[in-house]
Motif scaffolding. Structure first.
Motif, short mmCIF file in Angstrom:
data_model
loop_
_atom_site.label_atom_id
_atom_site.label_comp_id
_atom_site.label_asym_id
_atom_site.label_seq_id
_atom_site.Cartn_x
_atom_site.Cartn_y
_atom_site.Cartn_z
N LEU A 112 0.85 -1.09 -0.08
CA LEU A 112 -0.06 -0.18 -0.04
C LEU A 112 0.88 1.25 -0.01
O LEU A 112 0.61 2.11 -0.72
N GLY A 113 1.94 1.22 0.88
CA GLY A 113 2.60 2.46 0.85
C GLY A 113 3.33 2.60 -0.58
O GLY A 113 3.58 3.67 -1.12
N ALA A 114 3.98 1.47 -1.06
CA ALA A 114 4.70 1.73 -2.71
C ALA A 114 3.58 2.02 -3.41
O ALA A 114 3.93 3.27 -4.28
N VAL A 115 2.46 1.69 -3.52
CA VAL A 115 1.61 2.15 -4.46
C VAL A 115 1.02 3.63 -4.25
O VAL A 115 0.68 4.33 -5.14
N GLY A 116 1.03 3.97 -3.16
CA GLY A 116 0.43 5.35 -2.72
C GLY A 116 1.67 6.34 -3.34
O GLY A 116 1.37 7.13 -3.74
N VAL A 117 2.93 5.91 -3.05
CA VAL A 117 3.94 6.79 -3.81
C VAL A 117 3.79 6.82 -5.20
O VAL A 117 4.03 7.80 -5.98
N GLY A 118 3.34 5.50 -5.61
CA GLY A 118 3.32 5.53 -7.30
C GLY A 118 2.18 6.48 -7.81
O GLY A 118 2.38 7.04 -8.75
N VAL A 119 1.01 6.30 -7.00
CA VAL A 119 0.06 7.29 -7.44
C VAL A 119 0.48 8.92 -7.32
O VAL A 119 0.19 9.82 -8.20
#
Length: 141
Positions: A89-96
């Motif tokens: 979730l943290g990684a995809v948050g940074v991606g967004v």
């Protein structure tokens, strides 16, 4: 996580990885980038702009590394480790957040749209949706 979440996240990560690798190779090679051009759509202008690199590193390479990392986190072994839910979730948050910056750069700074980049943006947002929905169902949030 449901098997739909696991399969969807892995498929989306692999699609994002494939397109990002293509854009990375195209960044270093001339004539490989295939993209229709119009007054608004111009992949070559976007991928060769000042915004196509961050501190000298091609954004496409950062995208490939991002999707490689998420692919690993979406493999079956990783889903058995519940503590990795927050890492995903943290990684995809940074991606967004990065997608928001890149879309703004395309529209505001460059004035052109890259269709291949748009595929990566859509995949990132879809992956975020799948992972957040899956985490809510699993009770990780």
């Amino acid at each position: 996580m449901t098997s739909n979440t696991r399969v969807s996240s892995l498929v989306l990560s692999l699609i994002g990885l494939a397109v990002s690798v293509y854009l990375t190779v195209s960044h270093y090679s001339t004539g490989l980038l295939v993209c229709a051009e119009s007054s608004v759509v111009d992949c070559a202008t976007v991928t060769s702009s000042e915004q196509s690199e961050l501190l000298g590193v091609p954004v496409a390479l950062l995208g490939a590394l991002f999707f490689l990392f998420l692919t690993a986190l979406c493999l079956p072994w990783a889903w058995r480790r519940r503590e990795l839910d927050w890492v995903r979730l943290g990684a995809v948050g940074v991606g967004v957040l990065f997608v928001v910056y890149l879309v703004a750069a395309e529209f505001v700074l460059i004035g052109k749209i890259c269709l291949w980049c748009t595929v990566v943006h859509v995949v990132t947002l879809a992956l975020a949706g799948v992972l957040v929905t899956g985490a809510l169902r699993r009770g990780s949030l």
